[in-house]
Design an enzyme around this catalytic site. Structure first.
Site: not given
Ligand code: FRU
Ligand code: FRU
Length: 490
Positions: A76, A336
């Site tokens: 991100d 998200e």
């Molecule tokens: C999106 C996400 C966000 C979170 C982050 C955690 O890729 O799931 O919602 O802040 O990744 O790694």
């Molecule tokens: C899948 C996910 C992301 C979130 C993380 C939580 O990759 O659900 O959206 O940030 O795992 O661990």
């Protein structure tokens, strides 16, 4: 709206604006989200894309350059945004913020070790190296700073998740992000629910001819914790989602600062809380289902929402929850990295979601979804045939999704090519590479994908295939210099 043969009609949405304080939450209904399946080609063969080309990100090649010189995993990412809603450069440098993790970790282990890192490169360069020409600047916060807010210091993991960064008064930075503490046993189960909080920290940005650096970020302000009334808590569901603050000012409400974020509807996990309004079918629709029918399939375990809050002080450290602006009850569990994007007087809510977080009976690609209305709180119209899909990764809904670490042999190799799309001024979209390839030949990403461009025209959002090479722009390209169109600051 007309129904596709064999499918329900999408719900009617007026786009009408409500007061930001009003108790009105737009619904992304099952009738809306079933338009995703309605636009998928049932004849698409193994490894082909079943979704319309105009809503699909062009296929990203497997031989991508790495923007960090293999120093860190990158996912991100977001830009510096300033008081006039631009993505400014700072003293001749472009700056981006990214979640980063040590490359010694497996890519799928990154979430519990994420830290905020930053990159910089010279602005206004005509020809850049293939990898985007970024220099990795290191971590943003001093060691231990983001963990200090937790009263219970017995966490097993403490991590920093997504948010946004604004620049004020010359070089003052405010970073809005998610501080997270996990309390896990050795087997990965929860000793107690994880604790995500929306946090703000202030620092200063500096640059000279050699590069960019930051100071400060010692004081961390705990802005919001889920309340259990509008936003689900860990006591209600240990797997709840509460993160990703994005702040902006609304020209319709001068002097106020708002924040959107990812949440879940505040019910106890498993509560049969979906309503006929969440279904959204027109009376007499032959393809309708009742809320009970959807919940008998287990759809009520997916209860995403997009939250709204308003700042209570000028330093933006104190906030008050407002009702969610969108819910996806019985549709999807994760909306998200929401952002508000204003263009031609219309307000767009963009948010990313995964194929794997859709509720039973609904399917759609990984990607960014869009909702358009007349204000930040509106009866939002899901873009593109009522579905909500703005830009998906190529996917074949006739075959199982697989996972980024074990792709399905029949899936399109681009199914997990990109995620965490962030829409920038002029419709440019950046995202990170997760996995490219199918079961017999795939590579993991951990760097930014090529930037693409969307034409955003009301409820029609389409890929600009004239941008870059057949629609794919430069790798990791997050340009500064656009002084219009993204909801920002003043
Ligand atoms: C999106 C996400 C966000 C979170 C982050 C955690 O890729 O799931 O919602 O802040 O990744 O790694
Ligand atoms: C899948 C996910 C992301 C979130 C993380 C939580 O990759 O659900 O959206 O940030 O795992 O661990």
């Amino acid at each position: 709206p007309e129904a596709v043969s064999g499918f329900p009609a999408p719900t009617e949405h007026t786009q009408k604006a409500y007061d930001p304080e009003a108790d009105f939450t737009a619904k992304w209904t099952r009738a809306d989200a079933r338009q995703l399946q309605a636009m998928s080609d049932p004849a698409a063969a193994s490894r082909e894309n079943s979704m319309p080309e105009e809503y699909t990100m062009p296929t990203v090649p497997q031989d991508f350059p790495d923007m960090s010189n293999e120093e860190v995993w990158v996912w991100d990412s977001w830009t510096l945004t300033d008081g006039t809603s631009a993505q400014p450069s700072f003293k001749g440098w472009e700056v981006v913020f990214s979640l980063v993790a040590d490359r010694k970790l497996g890519f799928d282990d990154r979430h519990t070790y994420a830290k905020l890192g930053y990159f910089f490169r010279k602005a206004d360069v005509a020809e850049r190296p293939e990898d985007g020409g970024w220099t990795y600047g290191g971590l943003v916060f001093p060691d231990g700073a983001s963990g200090a807010i937790f009263e219970d210091q017995s966490f097993s993991h403490q991590t920093e998740w997504s948010g946004s960064t604004r620049i004020f008064d010359g070089n003052k930075l405010r970073i809005f992000y998610t501080a997270v503490a996990f309390y896990r046993n050795d087997d990965g189960s929860n000793r107690k629910p994880y604790d995500p909080r929306l946090v703000q920290s202030e620092g200063r940005l500096f640059a000279d001819e050699n590069g960019v650096w930051m100071t400060g970020f010692r004081d961390q302000h705990d802005m919001l914790q889920a309340d259990g009334e509008y936003y689900q808590t860990g006591a209600q569901n240990e797997f709840f989602n509460f993160r990703d603050p994005f702040t902006f000012e609304d020209p319709a409400h001068p002097g106020k600062t708002y924040m959107v974020f990812e949440g879940n509807s505040a019910f106890a996990r498993g509560e049969r809380a979906c309503t006929e309004e969440d279904m959204g079918y027109a009376p007499g629709d032959p393809h309708a289902e009742t809320a009970d029918e959807a919940m008998d399939k287990g759809a009520h375990f997916q209860m995403a929402n997009v939250g709204l809050a308003v700042a209570e002080n000028a330093a933006l450290t104190e906030w008050r929850f407002l009702p969610p602006i969108l819910s996806a009850n019985c549709v999807n569990d994760q909306t998200e990295r929401p952002q508000i994007y204003i263009k031609d007087g219309k307000y767009y809510l963009f948010t990313i979601t995964h194929r794997g977080t859709y509720a039973a009976g609904i399917d759609g690609p990984e990607g960014v979804y869009g909702f358009v209305g007349d204000g930040i709180r509106s009866d939002f119209q899901p873009v593109n045939r009522g579905s909500g899909l703005a830009l998906g990764s190529p996917a074949n809904l006739n075959f199982p999704a697989g996972t980024p670490f074990a792709p399905n042999p029949d899936q399109h190799p681009g199914q997990f090519q990109a995620y965490s799309h962030y829409v920038m001024p002029d419709g440019l979209v950046q995202s990170f590479i997760d996995t490219i390839g199918t079961s017999d030949d795939f590579v993991r990403g951990g760097t930014l994908a090529p930037t693409v461009r969307l034409d955003i025209e009301g409820d029609a959002v389409t890929v600009d295939r004239s941008y870059g090479t057949n629609g794919l722009g430069e790798w990791a390209d997050i340009p500064s210099g656009y002084a219009h169109e993204i909801a920002g600051t003043s």
